[in-house]
Design an enzyme around this catalytic site. Structure first.
Site, PDB file in Angstrom:
ATOM      1  N   ASP A   1      47.903  34.448  46.452  1.00  0.00           N
ATOM      2  CA  ASP A   1      48.746  33.125  46.556  1.00  0.00           C
ATOM      3  C   ASP A   1      49.741  33.175  47.189  1.00  0.00           C
ATOM      4  OD1 ASP A   1      49.488  30.391  45.541  1.00  0.00           O
ATOM      5  OD2 ASP A   1      50.631  31.379  44.006  1.00  0.00           O
TER       6      ASP A   1
ATOM      7  N   ASP B   1      53.289  30.468  47.222  1.00  0.00           N
ATOM      8  CA  ASP B   1      54.256  30.037  46.592  1.00  0.00           C
ATOM      9  C   ASP B   1      54.513  30.588  45.110  1.00  0.00           C
ATOM     10  OD1 ASP B   1      55.002  27.747  48.297  1.00  0.00           O
ATOM     11  OD2 ASP B   1      52.996  27.212  47.850  1.00  0.00           O
TER      12      ASP B   1
END
Length: 309
Positions: A99, A101
Site C-alpha cells: 500500500d 498512503d
C-alpha cells in the site's frame, strides 16, 4: 502440523540484550538464537513440539503462532519490540505488494489535496473512518474526490515535492528486495498522479492506483471507474503471483487500512504496518514500533545484507 518455526524480535532501540533474549527464548521449546542486527533484531528458531502431543495436535497453526507471540510479549513487558512468528521454510519472498498512503509514505495524499481547498479536517475524518473499515471504501473515495473539484492539476506535483515524505526504511526495503530478485509493486487506493512519482522514488517495478479525472487542466471531482480498492488489490496480488509462477507462500504484502485486508490475507505473509486496530488484529503479522526494514528482518535478512538507500 507442527513445522519448524521462527520468531523474529525487532526493536527500534538497542534493547535486545542477552537477558531479554533469554526471557523470550524461555517460552519457546528448544529455541536457537541468530543475531540479525546487534541488540535490535534477532531470530529464535524453534519447533512447537511432538505432533502426537494432545496439547499441540488440536491447535491450528495460526492459533499456535498467536499463542507463542503473546507469551513472548508477556515476557518482554514494556520494551518496544515487534514480534513476528512464522514457518521457517520459504521466509524469503519473491513478490512484494505494498500500500502507499501511511505505509510507504507518511501522508494520505487525498488529505493533502483537500488542504488546498481548506477541507483537510473534513476529508481526513472520512479517510480515517474508511481506513478503519467503518465506511465502504469506494463511496467514501467518491465523496472525498468530489470536494476537490476545481483544483488545478499542477497541485499534485507540488504536493509530491513539498509535502510527501517517504516512510523510514522504505527505500532500503525495496532496494534490498530488488537486489535479491523480488518483484515489487506499489498498489494504492490513491491516485496514479502520486503513485507514479512515488514508485520511482522508492524503486518499485510497477504501480497501480486510481485515476483522477482532469478537465481543462483542473480536477473534475471524479475518479475514473472502476475504482481500485480492496478487491482490486487482492486481484493484483493473485494476477502477479500467477504471472510470475509463484505460490502463496512466496508472496509478501504490507498495508495499514481496511481496504488492504483481502490482500494481506491472501499473501504468504501479510503485514499490518502501524495499522488501524481492526487491521492489526486481523493480519498474520504486525509492526507497531519499527520502520519498514522490519519487513527484511522478518524474512531473515541480516543487517549487513540490507542495501543502503
Amino acid at each position: 502440523m507442527p513445522t519448524d518455526l521462527v520468531a523474529t524480535l525487532i526493536s527500534p532501540l538497542p534493547c535486545l540484550d542477552e537477558a531479554l533474549i533469554a526471557r523470550a527464548a524461555a517460552v519457546l521449546p528448544g529455541a536457537q538464537a541468530r543475531v540479525l542486527d546487534d541488540r535490535r533484531a534477532i531470530d529464535l528458531a524453534f519447533a512447537p513440539g511432538d505432533p502426537d502431543d494432545p496439547n499441540v495436535a488440536p491447535l491450528g497453526l495460526s492459533v499456535l503462532l498467536s499463542d507463542y507471540r503473546d507469551a513472548i510479549l508477556a515476557e518482554i513487558g514494556a520494551h518496544p519490540v515487534d514480534v513476528v512468528i512464522q514457518p521457517a521454510e520459504r521466509r524469503r519472498k519473491r513478490l512484494f505488494l505494498a500500500d502507499m498512503d501511511s505505509t510507504m509514505i507518511e501522508q494520505e495524499c487525498i488529505d493533502e489535496l483537500a488542504d488546498y481547498v481548506g477541507l483537510k479536517p473534513q476529508v481526513a475524518a472520512i479517510t480515517e473512518r474508511a481506513m478503519r473499515g467503518e465506511l465502504p471504501f469506494e463511496p467514501a473515495l467518491r465523496e472525498r474526490v468530489a470536494l476537490l473539484a476545481g483544483l488545478p492539476e499542477t497541485v499534485v506535483p507540488e504536493i509530491v515535492e513539498r509535502r510527501i515524505t517517504l516512510m523510514p526504511g522504505g527505500r532500503a526495503l525495496v532496494a534490498t528486495l530488488r537486489a535479491n530478485g523480488v518483484h515489487t509493486c506499489l498498489v494504492s487506493g490513491g491516485f496514479t498522479a502520486f503513485t507514479g512519482p512515488i514508485a520511482t522514488m522508492l524503486g518499485f517495478h510497477e504501480n497501480h492506483a486510481n485515476t483522477l479525472v482532469v478537465e481543462d487542466g483542473k480536477l473534475a471531482g471524479r475518479v475514473a471507474e472502476p475504482i481500485l480498492g480492496r478487491e482490486a488489490k487482492y486481484a493484483t496480488l493473485i494476477r502477479l503471483r500467477e504471472a510470475l509462477g509463484l505460490d502463496e507462500a512466496e508472496t509478501l504484502a504490507v498495508g495499514d487500512g481496511a481496504n488492504d485486508l483481502a490482500m494481506l490475507g491472501e499473501a504468504g505473509l501479510g503485514v499490518a504496518y502501524h495499522a488501524k486496530p481492526a487491521v492489526a488484529a486481523a493480519a498474520a503479522a504486525r509492526i507497531d514500533h519499527c520502520d519498514l526494514t522490519a519487513l527484511l528482518y522478518m524474512q531473515g535478512y541480516a543487517a549487513q545484507e540490507i542495501v543502503s538507500a
